[in-house]
Design an enzyme around this catalytic site. Sequence first.
Site, short mmCIF file in Angstrom:
data_model
loop_
_atom_site.label_atom_id
_atom_site.label_comp_id
_atom_site.label_asym_id
_atom_site.label_seq_id
_atom_site.Cartn_x
_atom_site.Cartn_y
_atom_site.Cartn_z
N ARG A 1 -12.15 15.45 -29.17
CA ARG A 1 -13.17 14.28 -29.42
C ARG A 1 -14.24 14.78 -30.53
O ARG A 1 -14.91 15.91 -29.99
CB ARG A 1 -13.71 13.91 -28.09
CG ARG A 1 -12.95 13.13 -27.34
CD ARG A 1 -13.52 12.62 -26.27
NE ARG A 1 -12.94 12.93 -25.08
CZ ARG A 1 -13.20 12.88 -23.78
NH1 ARG A 1 -14.54 12.63 -23.40
NH2 ARG A 1 -12.50 13.45 -22.77
N GLU B 1 -16.07 17.58 -8.12
CA GLU B 1 -16.16 16.14 -8.06
C GLU B 1 -15.58 15.63 -6.89
O GLU B 1 -15.95 14.53 -6.10
CB GLU B 1 -15.67 15.40 -9.38
CG GLU B 1 -16.57 15.83 -10.51
CD GLU B 1 -15.73 15.90 -11.68
OE1 GLU B 1 -15.30 16.91 -12.04
OE2 GLU B 1 -16.07 14.80 -12.62
N ASP C 1 -7.48 23.77 -26.65
CA ASP C 1 -7.76 24.62 -25.25
C ASP C 1 -8.30 25.67 -25.88
O ASP C 1 -7.93 26.46 -26.87
CB ASP C 1 -6.13 24.93 -24.95
CG ASP C 1 -6.61 25.87 -23.58
OD1 ASP C 1 -7.30 26.65 -23.33
OD2 ASP C 1 -5.72 25.35 -22.51
N ASN D 1 -7.79 9.46 -7.97
CA ASN D 1 -8.53 9.56 -9.57
C ASN D 1 -7.36 8.83 -10.21
O ASN D 1 -6.60 9.75 -10.83
CB ASN D 1 -9.09 10.77 -9.89
CG ASN D 1 -9.27 10.78 -11.25
OD1 ASN D 1 -9.48 9.77 -12.14
ND2 ASN D 1 -9.80 12.17 -11.82
N ASN E 1 -12.47 19.85 -21.24
CA ASN E 1 -11.61 19.41 -22.12
C ASN E 1 -12.95 18.13 -22.67
O ASN E 1 -13.01 18.02 -24.03
CB ASN E 1 -10.79 18.59 -21.69
CG ASN E 1 -9.30 19.48 -22.04
OD1 ASN E 1 -9.27 20.09 -23.11
ND2 ASN E 1 -8.56 19.42 -21.14
N HIS F 1 -19.51 12.01 -16.42
CA HIS F 1 -19.29 13.18 -15.63
C HIS F 1 -20.66 13.29 -14.65
O HIS F 1 -21.06 14.26 -14.33
CB HIS F 1 -19.72 14.45 -16.47
CG HIS F 1 -18.49 14.93 -17.53
ND1 HIS F 1 -18.89 15.24 -18.92
CD2 HIS F 1 -17.23 14.74 -17.34
CE1 HIS F 1 -17.49 15.51 -19.38
NE2 HIS F 1 -16.52 15.14 -18.49
N LEU G 1 -18.88 21.86 -19.40
CA LEU G 1 -18.04 22.01 -20.65
C LEU G 1 -16.70 22.28 -20.17
O LEU G 1 -16.12 23.26 -19.67
CB LEU G 1 -18.72 23.29 -21.27
CG LEU G 1 -19.99 23.41 -21.38
CD1 LEU G 1 -20.44 24.85 -22.03
CD2 LEU G 1 -20.46 22.12 -22.40
N ASN H 1 -15.40 29.45 -17.10
CA ASN H 1 -14.53 30.70 -17.05
C ASN H 1 -14.87 31.53 -18.45
O ASN H 1 -14.32 32.66 -18.46
CB ASN H 1 -13.25 30.15 -17.08
CG ASN H 1 -12.66 29.70 -15.90
OD1 ASN H 1 -12.71 30.42 -14.84
ND2 ASN H 1 -12.37 28.43 -15.83
N ARG I 1 -12.21 7.58 -7.71
CA ARG I 1 -13.23 7.94 -8.96
C ARG I 1 -13.18 6.77 -9.79
O ARG I 1 -11.92 6.50 -10.49
CB ARG I 1 -12.52 9.34 -9.36
CG ARG I 1 -13.38 9.47 -10.88
CD ARG I 1 -12.51 10.28 -11.84
NE ARG I 1 -13.57 10.79 -12.79
CZ ARG I 1 -13.02 11.07 -13.86
NH1 ARG I 1 -11.86 11.30 -14.10
NH2 ARG I 1 -13.86 11.40 -14.97
P1 ADP Z 1 -10.87 18.41 -17.79
O1 ADP Z 1 -11.24 18.25 -16.34
O2 ADP Z 1 -12.04 17.77 -18.59
O3 ADP Z 1 -9.57 18.31 -18.49
P2 ADP Z 1 -11.26 21.18 -17.28
O4 ADP Z 1 -12.87 21.18 -16.84
O5 ADP Z 1 -10.14 21.56 -16.56
O6 ADP Z 1 -11.09 20.03 -18.11
O7 ADP Z 1 -11.50 22.39 -18.53
C1 ADP Z 1 -10.31 22.65 -19.45
C2 ADP Z 1 -10.67 23.48 -20.55
O8 ADP Z 1 -11.40 24.65 -20.00
C3 ADP Z 1 -9.44 23.95 -21.08
O9 ADP Z 1 -9.14 23.21 -22.32
C4 ADP Z 1 -9.74 25.44 -21.50
O10 ADP Z 1 -10.28 25.23 -23.07
C5 ADP Z 1 -11.06 25.57 -20.85
N1 ADP Z 1 -10.82 26.87 -19.89
C6 ADP Z 1 -10.18 26.96 -18.99
N2 ADP Z 1 -10.14 28.49 -18.66
C7 ADP Z 1 -10.77 28.89 -19.46
C8 ADP Z 1 -10.78 30.55 -19.87
N3 ADP Z 1 -10.53 31.61 -19.14
N4 ADP Z 1 -11.47 30.69 -21.01
C9 ADP Z 1 -11.83 29.93 -21.87
N5 ADP Z 1 -11.55 28.49 -21.59
C10 ADP Z 1 -11.10 28.17 -20.55
#
Ligand code: ADP
Length: 400
Positions: A240, A383, A282, A7, A210, A179, A208, A334, A90
């Site tokens: 975003r 993925e 975050d 990726n 980032n 996605h 859901l 999460n 990817r």
């Molecule tokens: P991407 O692949 O789009 O970068 P992820 O799918 O890894 O993102 O998601 C990252 C986001 O998930 C983080 O910004 C965080 O806000 C949220 N996240 C991860 N763990 C937790 C948790 N335990 N509680 C709340 N939010 C979480």
Amino acid sequence: MKILVLNCGSSSLKYQLIDSETENVLAKGLCERIGIDGMLKHEPVGKDKFVSNDPLPDHSTAVKAVMDALVDPEHGVIGSTLEIGAVGHRVVHGGEYFANSVLITEEVKDALRKCIDLAPLHNPANIIGIEACEKLMPGVPQVAVFDTAFHQTMPEKAYLYALPYEYYEKYKVRKYGFHGTSHRYVSQECAKLIGKPIEELKIVTCHLGNGASICAVRKGISVDTSMGFTPLDGLAMGTRSGSVDPAAILYLMRKENLTIDQMDHILNKESGVLGISGVSSDFRDIEAAEGEGNERATSALDLFAYRVAKTIGEYVTAMKGVDAIVFTAGLGENSATMRQVICDYLRYLGIELDSYNNSQRGKAIEITTRQSRVQVFVIPTNEELVIARDTREIVEGLKK
Ligand code: ADP
């Protein structure tokens, strides 16, 4: 067969080496700061992690560093790169050219170049990654798996913007959606958990993280999704904005004398839940700030959940019903609180959460009670596994 899944981002490269027979991950890792200085984090399964700060001036050097790490006598997991049977990439944008994963050929690379305009930050890195592999592993088949491909089944009424039609004809300005690999995977896993053929199901999948997007999956195909021409549209996200009245953007540009690049930066990097809360992009930080009484953190979380719930409602309408809703990705997998708040809006659909199951982590699970009229699931996305599976299928097809 061992498959290297790559990726390539604009300054990063994530990888996994997957044994496609057992579907086990043998090693995974990440190159960061490519073109700046360079950092490789390599995690071989069953061995110690390894970090290197050797310079990574470009993606070719990064791919070479990954190959060296994979065969290293100490922290490697294979004896020779000849053991790598195929590479799965990817690729972010396949435009209207690709509705499925494909074997990479010269024609495919030409089409990818034609998509650069549509994804100027991502597609160039993907092409460089592909060419680096061609050089380092000549003759090894490479497959492209697109973020956009799954959504190519959307009907015209879902993908057209109400702009002058000539802009669609001239520049292919339309909704593409992203996605796709994740929405495809979790909808298929959801059908397995329900125990019915996916062709009989209406599923709303919520990715859901980032970046965040929602997809309406009817009979196993995408019929609508919340990201658009770019991954900026739809839900509010970490940084975003998601959907905004286009006139508000024009107004701000005039008021603040902003250039196109400055506005682009504001919409992509300074908005979303970061922009509203002023705390962080975050969700863990924002949930913590809410716990300490930060009102803007509460506003950001409220707005996020409201828009997710409203979009789910739209897609129930688009499919004229819904059998299941799936939550996936960092936040979706999460945050029990976020799922609870979103599902509270959806009680009118007869959704009843099971609070014990909703508090579980790290596995695919149904989080609604037996009485719930719509089933809700948490399904961890994967993925890389989909990329490895598609790559294997295409490469094995070559032998027939
Ligand atoms: P991407 O692949 O789009 O970068 P992820 O799918 O890894 O993102 O998601 C990252 C986001 O998930 C983080 O910004 C965080 O806000 C949220 N996240 C991860 N763990 C937790 C948790 N335990 N509680 C709340 N939010 C979480």
